[in-house]
Design a protein around this motif. Structure first.
Motif, mmCIF file in Angstrom:
data_model
loop_
_atom_site.group_PDB
_atom_site.id
_atom_site.type_symbol
_atom_site.label_atom_id
_atom_site.label_comp_id
_atom_site.label_asym_id
_atom_site.label_seq_id
_atom_site.Cartn_x
_atom_site.Cartn_y
_atom_site.Cartn_z
ATOM 1 N N HIS A 1 53.273 36.680 29.060
ATOM 2 C CA HIS A 1 52.367 37.271 30.043
ATOM 3 C C HIS A 1 51.945 38.678 29.611
ATOM 4 C CE1 HIS A 1 51.016 38.945 33.912
ATOM 5 N NE2 HIS A 1 50.592 37.715 34.111
ATOM 6 N N ALA A 2 52.892 39.452 29.132
ATOM 7 C CA ALA A 2 52.573 40.810 28.666
ATOM 8 C C ALA A 2 51.612 40.759 27.478
ATOM 9 C CB ALA A 2 53.854 41.550 28.282
ATOM 10 N N GLU B 1 47.590 42.368 27.416
ATOM 11 C CA GLU B 1 47.567 43.684 26.780
ATOM 12 C C GLU B 1 46.175 44.150 26.388
ATOM 13 O OE1 GLU B 1 50.195 43.659 23.437
ATOM 14 O OE2 GLU B 1 48.854 42.503 22.188
ATOM 15 N N THR B 2 45.183 43.256 26.375
ATOM 16 C CA THR B 2 43.813 43.674 26.084
ATOM 17 C C THR B 2 42.960 43.518 27.340
ATOM 18 O OG1 THR B 2 43.068 41.470 25.419
ATOM 19 C CG2 THR B 2 44.028 42.878 23.686
ATOM 20 N N TRP C 1 40.621 37.468 31.427
ATOM 21 C CA TRP C 1 40.841 36.026 31.431
ATOM 22 C C TRP C 1 41.914 35.660 32.458
ATOM 23 C CZ3 TRP C 1 44.614 32.467 31.046
ATOM 24 C CH2 TRP C 1 44.213 31.137 30.876
ATOM 25 N N LEU C 2 43.036 36.406 32.468
ATOM 26 C CA LEU C 2 44.105 36.126 33.435
ATOM 27 C C LEU C 2 43.605 36.238 34.874
ATOM 28 C CD1 LEU C 2 47.210 37.953 31.905
ATOM 29 C CD2 LEU C 2 46.931 35.494 32.244
ATOM 30 N N PHE C 3 42.850 37.280 35.156
ATOM 31 C CA PHE C 3 42.347 37.472 36.524
ATOM 32 C C PHE C 3 41.342 36.382 36.900
ATOM 33 C CE2 PHE C 3 43.210 42.342 36.550
ATOM 34 C CZ PHE C 3 44.573 42.088 36.588
ATOM 35 N N GLY C 4 40.456 36.047 35.968
ATOM 36 C CA GLY C 4 39.494 34.980 36.239
ATOM 37 C C GLY C 4 40.183 33.640 36.423
ATOM 38 N N GLU D 1 48.681 36.265 40.932
ATOM 39 C CA GLU D 1 48.735 36.699 39.533
ATOM 40 C C GLU D 1 49.409 38.065 39.423
ATOM 41 O OE1 GLU D 1 48.572 37.269 35.596
ATOM 42 O OE2 GLU D 1 48.158 35.372 36.587
ATOM 43 N N LEU D 2 49.072 38.962 40.318
ATOM 44 C CA LEU D 2 49.652 40.303 40.271
ATOM 45 C C LEU D 2 51.146 40.289 40.554
ATOM 46 C CD1 LEU D 2 46.755 42.240 42.042
ATOM 47 C CD2 LEU D 2 47.279 42.168 39.577
ATOM 48 N N ALA D 3 51.626 39.294 41.294
ATOM 49 C CA ALA D 3 53.048 39.180 41.620
ATOM 50 C C ALA D 3 53.783 38.207 40.693
ATOM 51 C CB ALA D 3 53.207 38.724 43.073
ATOM 52 N N TYR D 4 53.100 37.692 39.682
ATOM 53 C CA TYR D 4 53.612 36.614 38.839
ATOM 54 C C TYR D 4 54.969 36.938 38.201
ATOM 55 C CZ TYR D 4 53.717 33.144 35.094
ATOM 56 O OH TYR D 4 54.081 32.140 34.241
#
Length: 153
Positions: free
Chosen positions: A89-90, A94-95, A101-104, A115-118
């Motif tokens: 996940h990190a 990192e970019t 992409w993760l947020f979308g 996602e923010l609490a993942y």
């Protein structure tokens, strides 16, 4: 699911690679993955092996899944799975492109708040929760097999 699949076959130290590749030598490689969708997902186990080992590899894969369903995971397996998931996940975030992409993806498959609490949610998973997920989602009667076997020479 992330942790369940990690224990099953996401790394060389996971159950399927250790059993099928390292101890038994019946596959050249084996990996488990999970693809999530908004209303479900798909678990895949992918192996590369000699055609003559196909039936045995399927039997041994199902045996490992049965053990996971019946016995659950150890604290050590869960700790390694959490560490792998945190690192992945990190790395993905990192970019700016990776974070976008993760947020979308989160807004498509789940929600941004999740996602923010993942990572915190990963850290709170117990071995019993992983066992229960295995029992629920790794149904030994409901799976498909696809084999690409070259023609005999």
């Amino acid at each position: 699911m992330e942790l369940l699949i990690s224990v099953l076959g996401r790394a060389r130290s996971s159950r399927l690679p250790q059993s099928l590749r390292e101890r038994q030598g019946i596959v050249n490689s084996v990996r488990a993955d999970y693809v999530e969708y908004e209303a479900g997902g798909m678990i895949m186990v992918t192996s590369q092996l000699d055609a003559e080992n196909l039936a045995r590899a399927e039997t041994e894969t199902l045996s490992e899944i049965r053990r996971l369903r019946d016995q659950g995971v150890t604290d050590e397996e869960l700790r390694r799975a959490i560490t792998r998931a945190e690192a992945a996940h990190a790395f993905r975030s990192e970019t700016a492109e990776g974070r976008a992409w993760l947020f979308g993806h989160a807004e498509t498959v789940w929600r941004l708040s999740e996602e923010l609490a993942y990572v915190d949610r990963l850290r709170s998973v117990t071995p019993d929760q992983v066992r229960l997920a295995a029992r629920r989602y790794l149904d030994l009667e409901r799976y498909g097999q696809l084999a690409f076997v070259p023609p005999a020479r």
